[in-house]
Design a protein around this motif. Structure first.
Motif, PDB file in Angstrom:
ATOM      1  N   GLY A 105       0.809  -1.210   0.000  1.00  0.00           N
ATOM      2  CA  GLY A 105       0.000   0.000   0.000  1.00  0.00           C
ATOM      3  C   GLY A 105       0.844   1.262   0.000  1.00  0.00           C
ATOM      4  O   GLY A 105       0.539   2.231  -0.713  1.00  0.00           O
ATOM      5  N   ASP A 109       1.002   3.912  -3.107  1.00  0.00           N
ATOM      6  CA  ASP A 109       0.623   5.286  -2.808  1.00  0.00           C
ATOM      7  C   ASP A 109       1.719   6.259  -3.245  1.00  0.00           C
ATOM      8  O   ASP A 109       1.433   7.304  -3.848  1.00  0.00           O
ATOM      9  CB  ASP A 109       0.360   5.438  -1.307  1.00  0.00           C
ATOM     10  N   VAL A 123      -5.026   0.596  -0.487  1.00  0.00           N
ATOM     11  CA  VAL A 123      -5.025  -0.843  -0.248  1.00  0.00           C
ATOM     12  C   VAL A 123      -5.522  -1.072   1.178  1.00  0.00           C
ATOM     13  O   VAL A 123      -4.938  -0.577   2.138  1.00  0.00           O
ATOM     14  CB  VAL A 123      -3.616  -1.446  -0.426  1.00  0.00           C
ATOM     15  N   ASP A 125      -5.433  -3.453   3.651  1.00  0.00           N
ATOM     16  CA  ASP A 125      -4.735  -4.701   3.934  1.00  0.00           C
ATOM     17  C   ASP A 125      -5.153  -5.360   5.240  1.00  0.00           C
ATOM     18  O   ASP A 125      -4.652  -6.435   5.584  1.00  0.00           O
ATOM     19  CB  ASP A 125      -3.213  -4.497   3.910  1.00  0.00           C
ATOM     20  N   TYR A 155      -3.779  -9.092   0.112  1.00  0.00           N
ATOM     21  CA  TYR A 155      -3.664  -8.024  -0.880  1.00  0.00           C
ATOM     22  C   TYR A 155      -2.656  -8.421  -1.952  1.00  0.00           C
ATOM     23  O   TYR A 155      -1.954  -9.414  -1.836  1.00  0.00           O
ATOM     24  CB  TYR A 155      -3.236  -6.712  -0.203  1.00  0.00           C
ATOM     25  N   LEU A 160      -7.838  -3.715  -3.118  1.00  0.00           N
ATOM     26  CA  LEU A 160      -7.597  -2.375  -3.636  1.00  0.00           C
ATOM     27  C   LEU A 160      -8.937  -1.662  -3.781  1.00  0.00           C
ATOM     28  O   LEU A 160      -9.807  -2.114  -4.513  1.00  0.00           O
ATOM     29  CB  LEU A 160      -6.897  -2.440  -4.993  1.00  0.00           C
TER      30      LEU A 160
END
Length: 227
Positions: A105, A109, A123, A125, A155, A160
């Motif tokens: 994630g 990002d 994400v 997670d 994930y 997502l």
């Protein structure tokens, strides 16, 4: 592919070079094979089902990776055919985390979401993580709709969360690359050539095909009521 551009990842190297702890089979499988879904690695949801996990159980990344790592054989020799397997993307997530030193994630990002202005994408997670304005998931049993919460903490292959507007920004990057090279786009949108020229339209996480003479790329997916 961004890690490849950074010079940190050889996509044609055996995945054992990066995450040997999750590989229990003897056949050589490359990172490119994982992206192309021609590894023969069994799907995590089928493995979980056979291990006694049901849809309402919480399934986390560590358990999924241990389950994948217990495979001593494959469904078929790598590169001999295409078969979509969610396990491939879970392993790819681990490769990203190992080489970047970030969670998947965080990496997405920093390298994709923020540069493209995708301000409503993340994400999730952990299944208990709260996301502002997140849609609930429902399913139709033929008589009425019922709440179908996702209890995934896995994930790479799922989790997502995005919006239609943000997804358009991601899609536009395939037409006009802003965060990667033209070569990366070419590799990602060129279907893999399988041994014996077996038919295949799948590329690196995308499907390439033609409709009435027009080339297109796509990828479908679903979880509970989400599409």
């Amino acid at each position: 592919m961004l890690l490849r551009e950074d010079g940190k990842l050889d996509i044609d190297a055996d995945v054992r070079e990066y995450i040997p702890e999750y590989i229990g089979f003897k056949e050589p499988v490359t990172v490119r094979d994982l992206m192309n879904n021609d590894t023969g690695i069994r799907d995590i949801f089928e493995l979980a089902d056979r291990s006694g996990v049901v849809n309402t159980d919480a399934l986390d990344q560590d358990y999924a990776l241990r389950l994948i790592g217990k495979q001593k054989g494959l469904n078929f020799p790598p590169r001999s055919r295409h078969l979509y397997s969610n396990s491939n993307f879970i392993l790819l997530a681990s490769v990203v985390e190992k080489l970047s030193g970030m969670t998947l994630g965080e990496f997405l990002d920093k390298r994709i979401f923020k540069p493209l202005g995708m301000t409503h994408t993340a994400v999730r997670d952990k299944y208990w993580t709260c996301l502002d304005h997140r849609s609930a998931s429902y399913q139709d049993n033929g008589y009425n709709y019922y709440y179908a919460p996702l209890t995934y903490s896995i994930y790479g292959t799922t989790s997502l969360n995005t919006t239609a507007h943000d997804l358009m920004k991601w899609m536009d990057n395939y037409r006009t690359p802003k965060i990667c090279s033209e070569e990366t786009i070419r590799i990602m949108t060129t279907a893999a050539v399988l041994e014996g020229n077996a038919p295949n339209t799948y590329a690196c996480g995308l499907r390439e095909d033609y409709l009435e003479g027009h080339r297109y790329i796509k990828h479908a997916g679903e979880d509970a009521g989400f599409r």
